[in-house]
Write an enzyme that holds these catalytic residues in place. Sequence first.
Site, mmCIF file in Angstrom:
data_model
loop_
_atom_site.group_PDB
_atom_site.id
_atom_site.type_symbol
_atom_site.label_atom_id
_atom_site.label_comp_id
_atom_site.label_asym_id
_atom_site.label_seq_id
_atom_site.Cartn_x
_atom_site.Cartn_y
_atom_site.Cartn_z
ATOM 1 N N GLU A 1 60.331 45.002 -16.089
ATOM 2 C CA GLU A 1 59.947 44.354 -16.668
ATOM 3 C C GLU A 1 58.764 43.968 -15.876
ATOM 4 O OE1 GLU A 1 62.580 41.137 -18.564
ATOM 5 O OE2 GLU A 1 63.521 42.395 -18.121
ATOM 6 N N GLU A 2 58.239 43.978 -15.356
ATOM 7 C CA GLU A 2 57.716 43.962 -14.414
ATOM 8 C C GLU A 2 56.517 44.689 -14.169
ATOM 9 O OE1 GLU A 2 58.713 41.835 -10.872
ATOM 10 O OE2 GLU A 2 56.695 42.373 -9.514
ATOM 11 N N ARG A 3 57.200 46.326 -14.134
ATOM 12 C CA ARG A 3 56.446 46.937 -14.065
ATOM 13 C C ARG A 3 55.246 47.436 -15.346
ATOM 14 N NH1 ARG A 3 60.877 50.613 -11.217
ATOM 15 N NH2 ARG A 3 60.332 49.229 -9.648
#
Lengths: 434, 254
Positions: free
Chosen positions: A287-289
């Site tokens: 999700e961060e990426r």
Amino acid sequence: MATRNAQRKLLSICLRSKAQTKYQYNSSRNFSVTRSSLQSYSSPLPDSYYNEEQLQMQATIAKIIENDINPFVDEWETKEEFPAHQVFKKLGNAGLLGIDKSEEYGGLGLDFKYLAAVMEELGTIRCAGVPMAILVQMAMTCQALHRFGSDELKKEFLVPSISGDFVACVGVSEAGAGSDVANTQTRAVRKGDDLIINGQKMWITNSLQADWMCLLANTSDGNPYKNKSLICVPMNSKGITKQKIHKIGNNSSDTGIIFFEDVRVPAKNIIGEEGSGFFYQMLQFQEERMAGAVGVLKGIDAALSETIDYTRQRKAFGKSILDNQYVYFRLCELASENESLRALTYKAIDMFVDGQEVTRLASMAKLKAGRLAREVGDTCLQFWGGMGYTREAAISRFFRDARLLSIGGGADEIMLEIIAKLMNISPPPPPKKK
Amino acid sequence: MAMRALVGCKRVIDYAVKVRVKPDKTGVVIDGVKHSMNPFDEIAVEEAVRMKEKKLVSEIVAVSCGPAQCQETLRTAMAMGADKAIHVEIPAKEFELVQPIHIAKILAKLATDVKADVVILGKQAIDDDCNQTAQMTAAFLDWPQAVFAAKIEKDGDSLAVTREIDGGTETIKVNVPAVISADLRLNEPRYATLPNIMKAKKKPMEKKTAKDLGVDLTPRIQVISVEDPPVREAGQKVDDVDQLITKLKGLGRI
Ligand SMILES: Cc1cc2nc3c(=O)[nH]c(=O)nc-3n(C[C@H](O)[C@H](O)[C@H](O)COP(=O)(O)OP(=O)(O)OC[C@H]3O[C@@H](n4cnc5c(N)ncnc54)[C@H](O)[C@@H]3O)c2cc1C
């Protein structure tokens, strides 16, 4: 059209006077002219990709950005700080901080694509520091707590983070453990019902203003992948000291070094299972990426737009800078690259929402985003000439801010290592030490 | 007092868009251009919602006339707090020649059909700047009108409306049912919050046509040509009054 112009004037007066007075929070809004629709380049993709509600959510965040964020960005960048509590409260009131969190805790219970729609619009903020701070709060600090935390912990930390009353930060990196998360040294040792924390965290976004930290620390010795836990730590705990880091970009975002000296928190503040911290942290990396990739798209659109506008009116050798084929070809090429990145990122988001494995696509999107943002910043700045090298030019801020994307949230090389593994072309691991 | 409010929501080219004239001069470019709710209508919706919060209004019906995309505008109105919506579908081509008189007839008919006690409209739309619809609607209904409202308050069984007039404001008392038009300073509209955007999805939206309402949309005008406003010629800076006078004399203006 008379009214349209009158309104523009009225509003520009409002904005100017607002920017001059000290930053005050209010619920007012004006008709504003800083909208992306005035841009010389905007993408045709979002309108067909997002559904009606997602587009409406973008309109809501766009209004907040126009009225309560963009007019103050220059001031915040100079001060190297923005009023996180005020801004987050505003976002929380509009329901923006808990899009993917369950309704039980004040969220909306929607899927990641709704979150992505809002994250993409955050790219219209005229710096990267503020959107980064918001992204950290929305998508990086609370995922593990939301999925694995106890009801009590969620009430104490998740609920106020969604409502915007708490500013949250995530403490993973250390001076000696950035790319190499497994090398974390910070320790949390059990003493009765408490944990005693010692160590330091470095590069922590939001940390100087945060109310709590989602801390990754070793709760035992042994296997570095199984000895870590995520712990909710109130930032006003005794024994915490903070130090500001001055950066070349993302200036309005506060980045700190946080020192822990015999900091005591209840052991029940461990999120989920003790020893699962590394695993939980890895889970939220996809999700961060994708957040990193989707968050930069509109910033790139804006950099291209402003460069088109600037080079069109700037004359040299009797014609516009833009009228040189080298210049307009490059801008077309970069726009094409951004649309490919957008398409790739959209696909990764769709597959993720669909429950498919997206490590490869998400890592590729993050890699491309970092690389392209650098290329766009550098190329556009060049076309601005001396003006691009000044602080006044928006492109110089983009150039400085965008540089971070290839470092934070997993450096480009880390993305490449992951992609190499998934392509089965990484060399065999070194033989184990006896 | 618990009135039913009918609120107009016109879909217009977004206020921040630079409007461009079509090359064939038949109108302005609308394809692929960002549209949003007419800002004065947003103010009208906001006022209705505030009146509902003050229990002056019991139900808010939002109405938009125009092509299918008007439904997005209506969803925004419902996300802001309208209870239901009526979309009077008029195909884009036909809509180009629709004028305030047509819309006023539609609104008057709807106001009667839904038993509205108050019709709140924007004082004008920022695309054609007509400033006629509220007045005409009041005329068709034979209701009192309070246009350019800057403040709306309850006054016994009537409403006290402060109006923006040349040189200041005036406060008038209007009996309901009435038609009100919203001026810029009436309020500052809220953002549609995300939870309300999601809830708006489930609110009812009725679809009608002008024909259903017995309104004839036959155009009464013909567009001959749409032109860009003339470009302002470049000016000159002068250092002082003497120089100004010399220049003007040189140009033969004085
Ligand atoms: C502004 C800012 C905000 C941040 N916010 C947060 C936060 O909120 N929370 C948090 O926990 N962290 C945060 N970070 C930390 C960030 O995640 C790390 O900086 C990042 O993971 C890189 O770690 P490092 O700086 O220790 O670099 P190092 O690990 O020292 O790596 C340095 C460089 O070495 C190269 N390299 C490393 N490993 C490899 C490899 N295997 N193969 C090839 N080359 C390699 C890469 O080029 C890399 O950039 C932030 C950083 C910055 C600058």
